[in-house]
Motif scaffolding. Structure first.
Motif, short mmCIF file in Angstrom:
data_model
loop_
_atom_site.label_atom_id
_atom_site.label_comp_id
_atom_site.label_asym_id
_atom_site.label_seq_id
_atom_site.Cartn_x
_atom_site.Cartn_y
_atom_site.Cartn_z
N GLY A 260 -8.15 -18.27 8.15
CA GLY A 260 -6.80 -17.89 7.51
C GLY A 260 -6.23 -16.80 8.38
N MET A 261 -5.05 -16.55 8.10
CA MET A 261 -4.32 -15.23 8.92
C MET A 261 -4.32 -14.29 8.05
N ILE A 262 -4.33 -12.68 8.44
CA ILE A 262 -4.06 -11.60 7.80
C ILE A 262 -3.29 -10.87 8.78
N ASN A 263 -2.30 -10.38 8.19
CA ASN A 263 -1.38 -9.50 8.94
C ASN A 263 -1.25 -8.13 8.29
N LEU A 264 -1.43 -7.14 9.22
CA LEU A 264 -1.23 -5.64 9.02
C LEU A 264 -0.22 -5.15 9.21
N ASP A 265 0.73 -4.55 8.39
CA ASP A 265 1.96 -4.03 8.68
C ASP A 265 2.03 -2.56 8.66
N PHE A 266 2.55 -1.68 9.35
CA PHE A 266 2.41 -0.34 9.71
C PHE A 266 3.88 0.11 9.77
N ASP A 267 4.17 1.33 9.56
CA ASP A 267 5.55 1.92 9.31
C ASP A 267 5.63 2.60 10.87
N GLU A 268 6.76 3.13 10.85
CA GLU A 268 7.15 4.00 12.22
C GLU A 268 6.19 5.13 12.47
N GLU A 269 5.39 5.75 11.61
CA GLU A 269 4.38 6.75 11.61
C GLU A 269 3.13 6.33 11.98
N GLY A 270 2.81 4.96 11.92
CA GLY A 270 1.44 4.36 12.13
C GLY A 270 0.67 4.36 11.03
N ARG A 271 1.08 4.32 9.98
CA ARG A 271 0.62 4.24 8.36
C ARG A 271 0.75 2.83 8.10
N LEU B 146 0.82 -1.15 -0.01
CA LEU B 146 -0.15 0.05 -0.19
C LEU B 146 0.78 1.33 0.15
N THR B 147 2.03 1.13 -0.45
CA THR B 147 3.01 2.22 -0.76
C THR B 147 3.44 2.37 -1.82
N ASP B 148 4.11 3.53 -2.43
CA ASP B 148 4.70 3.62 -3.46
C ASP B 148 5.64 2.70 -3.92
N PRO B 149 5.77 1.89 -4.79
CA PRO B 149 6.70 0.75 -5.21
C PRO B 149 8.25 1.24 -5.34
N GLN B 150 8.27 2.50 -5.38
CA GLN B 150 9.64 2.70 -5.53
C GLN B 150 10.20 3.39 -4.19
N VAL B 151 9.43 3.60 -3.32
CA VAL B 151 9.78 3.70 -1.74
C VAL B 151 9.60 2.55 -1.04
N ARG B 152 10.86 2.23 -0.32
CA ARG B 152 10.82 1.01 0.51
C ARG B 152 10.59 1.63 2.00
N ARG B 153 9.58 1.02 2.48
CA ARG B 153 9.11 1.53 4.08
C ARG B 153 9.38 0.18 4.82
N LYS B 154 10.10 0.39 6.01
CA LYS B 154 10.38 -0.44 7.11
C LYS B 154 8.94 -0.70 7.86
N VAL B 155 8.71 -2.00 8.04
CA VAL B 155 7.70 -2.43 8.75
C VAL B 155 8.27 -2.23 10.31
N SER B 156 7.41 -1.22 11.20
CA SER B 156 7.83 -1.28 12.52
C SER B 156 6.80 -1.93 13.49
N ARG B 157 5.83 -2.36 13.01
CA ARG B 157 4.75 -3.09 13.76
C ARG B 157 3.83 -3.83 12.90
N MET B 158 3.76 -5.10 13.31
CA MET B 158 2.84 -5.98 12.76
C MET B 158 1.58 -6.42 13.50
N TYR B 159 0.29 -6.04 13.10
CA TYR B 159 -0.73 -6.65 13.87
C TYR B 159 -1.32 -7.70 13.11
N PRO B 160 -1.39 -8.93 13.75
CA PRO B 160 -2.29 -9.97 13.34
C PRO B 160 -3.47 -10.23 13.68
N CYS B 161 -4.18 -10.53 12.39
CA CYS B 161 -5.47 -10.85 12.61
C CYS B 161 -5.87 -12.28 12.30
#
Length: 81
Positions: free
Chosen positions: A41-52, A19-34
């Motif tokens: 099945g499992m769905i994991n939501l990945d958030f960056d350091e700014e909570g996006r 869900l980010t610009d393919p040219q920009v690599r964002r680091k996952v800082s928090r993963m929320y498992p659902c």
């Protein structure tokens, strides 16, 4: 409309929706498992350091995502090459 990058590994039956610009690599800082039982099945939501929300990992992807999306996804396994 923005393009969304989707990768799929059929062997692992796992997909990732970026869900980010393919040219920009964002680091996952928090993963929320659902893992709701009713979804099967499992769905994991990945958030960056700014909570996006930057990506969604879907396990058991073939039963959770539309076939056309998986067919058009970038393949990470050898079958798709």
């Amino acid at each position: 409309m923005a393009d969304v990058r989707v990768t799929y590994d059929k062997t692992a039956n796992a997909a990732y929706v970026y869900l980010t610009d393919p040219q920009v690599r964002r680091k996952v800082s928090r993963m929320y498992p659902c893992d709701p039982v009713e979804v099967g099945g499992m769905i994991n939501l990945d958030f960056d350091e700014e909570g996006r929300l930057i990506g969604v990992e879907v396990l058991a992807a073939s039963s959770k995502l539309p076939e056309y999306l998986l067919d058009s996804a970038e393949r990470l396994d050898t079958e798709g090459t």
